[in-house]
Design a protein around this motif. Sequence first.
Motif, mmCIF file in Angstrom:
data_model
loop_
_atom_site.group_PDB
_atom_site.id
_atom_site.type_symbol
_atom_site.label_atom_id
_atom_site.label_comp_id
_atom_site.label_asym_id
_atom_site.label_seq_id
_atom_site.Cartn_x
_atom_site.Cartn_y
_atom_site.Cartn_z
ATOM 1 N N HIS A 50 2.768 6.151 -5.516
ATOM 2 C CA HIS A 50 2.522 6.401 -6.935
ATOM 3 C C HIS A 50 1.334 7.346 -7.129
ATOM 4 C CE1 HIS A 50 2.692 5.823 -11.219
ATOM 5 N NE2 HIS A 50 1.376 5.739 -11.194
ATOM 6 N N VAL A 51 0.219 7.094 -6.450
ATOM 7 C CA VAL A 51 -0.974 7.918 -6.690
ATOM 8 C C VAL A 51 -0.801 9.345 -6.160
ATOM 9 C CG1 VAL A 51 -2.500 5.898 -6.677
ATOM 10 C CG2 VAL A 51 -2.251 7.258 -4.602
ATOM 11 N N LEU B 229 0.842 -1.202 0.000
ATOM 12 C CA LEU B 229 0.000 0.000 0.000
ATOM 13 C C LEU B 229 0.874 1.247 0.000
ATOM 14 C CD1 LEU B 229 -2.999 -0.820 2.389
ATOM 15 C CD2 LEU B 229 -2.776 -1.189 -0.054
ATOM 16 N N SER C 191 -3.462 5.976 -11.792
ATOM 17 C CA SER C 191 -3.695 6.357 -10.387
ATOM 18 C C SER C 191 -5.176 6.613 -10.140
ATOM 19 C CB SER C 191 -2.919 7.636 -10.046
ATOM 20 O OG SER C 191 -1.543 7.394 -10.096
ATOM 21 N N VAL D 268 2.537 -2.412 -8.456
ATOM 22 C CA VAL D 268 2.520 -1.114 -9.129
ATOM 23 C C VAL D 268 2.904 -1.263 -10.599
ATOM 24 C CG1 VAL D 268 3.553 1.185 -9.234
ATOM 25 C CG2 VAL D 268 2.891 0.224 -7.021
ATOM 26 N N GLN E 19 3.752 1.573 -1.507
ATOM 27 C CA GLN E 19 4.190 1.776 -2.897
ATOM 28 C C GLN E 19 3.066 2.356 -3.754
ATOM 29 O OE1 GLN E 19 5.681 -1.872 -4.590
ATOM 30 N NE2 GLN E 19 7.790 -1.179 -4.260
ATOM 31 N N ILE E 20 1.866 1.824 -3.568
ATOM 32 C CA ILE E 20 0.743 2.297 -4.385
ATOM 33 C C ILE E 20 0.424 3.755 -4.038
ATOM 34 C CG2 ILE E 20 -1.701 1.951 -4.923
ATOM 35 C CD1 ILE E 20 -1.219 -1.092 -4.221
ATOM 36 N N LEU E 21 0.397 4.066 -2.751
ATOM 37 C CA LEU E 21 0.081 5.440 -2.344
ATOM 38 C C LEU E 21 1.173 6.411 -2.787
ATOM 39 C CD1 LEU E 21 -1.448 4.709 1.176
ATOM 40 C CD2 LEU E 21 -2.676 5.525 -0.857
#
Lengths: 106, 486
Positions: A44-45, A38, B306, B418, A40-42
């Motif tokens: 990115h976003v 999470l 995203s 990702v 890593q994903i956060l």
Amino acid sequence: MLALYAMSRITREDVERTADLARLSLSNDEIESMTHDLGQILDHVEQLQALDTQGIEPTAHAIPLATPLRADKASPGIDPDLALANAPSSDAYAFVVPKVIEAEEG
Amino acid sequence: MKLQSLEEQRAALDASEVSSVELVELALTRAEGTGTDLGAIVGLRAEAALAAAAGSDARRRAGEIRSPLEGAPVVLKDNMVQKGEPTTCASRILESFVSPYDGAMAEKLEAAGAIILGRANMDEFAMGSTTENSIFGPARNPWDTSRTTGGSSGGSAVAVSAGITGFALGSDTGGSIRQPASFCGVVGMKPSYGRVSRWGLVAFASSLDQIGPFTHSAREAAWVLEAIAGHDARDSTSLPEPAPALESALTGDVKGLRIGLPREYFVDEGADPGVVEAVRGAVSELESAGAKVVEVALPHTPYVVSTYYLVATAEASSNLARFDGVRYGRRAENVQDLDEMYKRSRSEGFGREVKRRILLGTYVLSAGYFDAYYRKAQQVRTLVRGDFDRAFEACDVIIGPTYPEVAFPIGARMDDPVSLYLGDIYTVSANLAGLPGISVPCGQHQGMPVGMQVLGRPLDEATLLRVADAFQRRTDHHEHRPPGSA
């Protein structure tokens, strides 16, 4: 690895709190790996924050439709036996779950 | 004749060279052989399918042909319900679920005379792009069984690619029809949002989910879409429009048609050059048929992945709250109280990717993060839609690669969510903006199929299919079959 988690934008405690909200119980290993994933994903976003969206209306549905209305008339529903056919536990016309309300004392 | 494509099957049925019962027997043999070897088929209803086929043959003898799908076998992705049949979503939590009702697709296909053969493998709850997140094990690409089929509708793509059935249905939330179609060398179409009823489709992200067909040709896709589209009052987001007439739009004529090539889809650091070369070759083919090429801009392209993963996971966390072990699905044993029942049932029932997405979605909807993540993503969704509105002022369709690369090895991306998510850059926009999109085989790279994606204006499936059909009339990529196919 611990240092990496400390720098990340989501903590182990955040994941535990979120899992509780989502009614998931995670193993220790799952908490570790989800915190990493999470994070890593956060990370990115986070790129979205660079966009100026002031005054932009949010889109909930791509094709806007008014909520359709129907006449308030009774119509046949699903047969109760069929509705209960997949229940892990049932009794007559009811789903059975563990006791929700404790008996009052005295 | 191999009787693998819907068009071949229809011609053979019309000429009385084969019966529907014989086609179903052939499909069952292929499903039990190739279909099982490739992990594509997860359930068959042999007896019911043979009975339905006998009914179709009787209708045909009496002169009743319900549609071009009459008598032809089909498989459904295992997230569309049919009364009396299991629907698992490839998840432990629904392992023993049997549907008490018919979904809209079961009804529509039956009304069209098609024969539902069984259920196709998928990523659990349609979450994934590889069909590896499945309790049934991974599906395998017929072109190279060490590679992924793509996903999440991988089983449906294989069913058509390997010649098990002439057509199949899948669902597409961020590319889950188009990307596996691209990887497996078949046509896969996501109609406009609202075109096909979602009644009886297990919801993943309700504002993005849309059902569509896998076929070999655009013409066959038109037949299937004509049969499954149309208003359904039971789905409140269903468009109040009749099913469009599509086959009549397939004129083969693209003279004067304006093809938009988004500059953001053809940047140096974008797709694999081998993929880009195949797509550019396809565009040249359409140009030589009279289409005009214009460059268009989709400036928010770097942000679409995203945006998609925030919107989709937020909706998923809400939709999947229904799996609580009360009314259906798995319930954990020996629980002390209700809260423990919820938590253990869900934790034992959901796989890793589903948990990851539920957690992300719950997090971005939770107090303190809603505005920064979820609302922000909804605003960027508006900007993405605006990009397409402007682009479609200058062109009639938009063309690019369906996916940045060809099918990669099974297992290659399992530990890197990702990088796997970023592959969805060309497909998620159609879901965010509600546009129709189709992936059409347009060549090969490294011996694997390459898909060209054609995107159209909302509700303009007709132009999309006309372009895809015109391309297929001039080329034979869609006639290539994987090595060793039946």
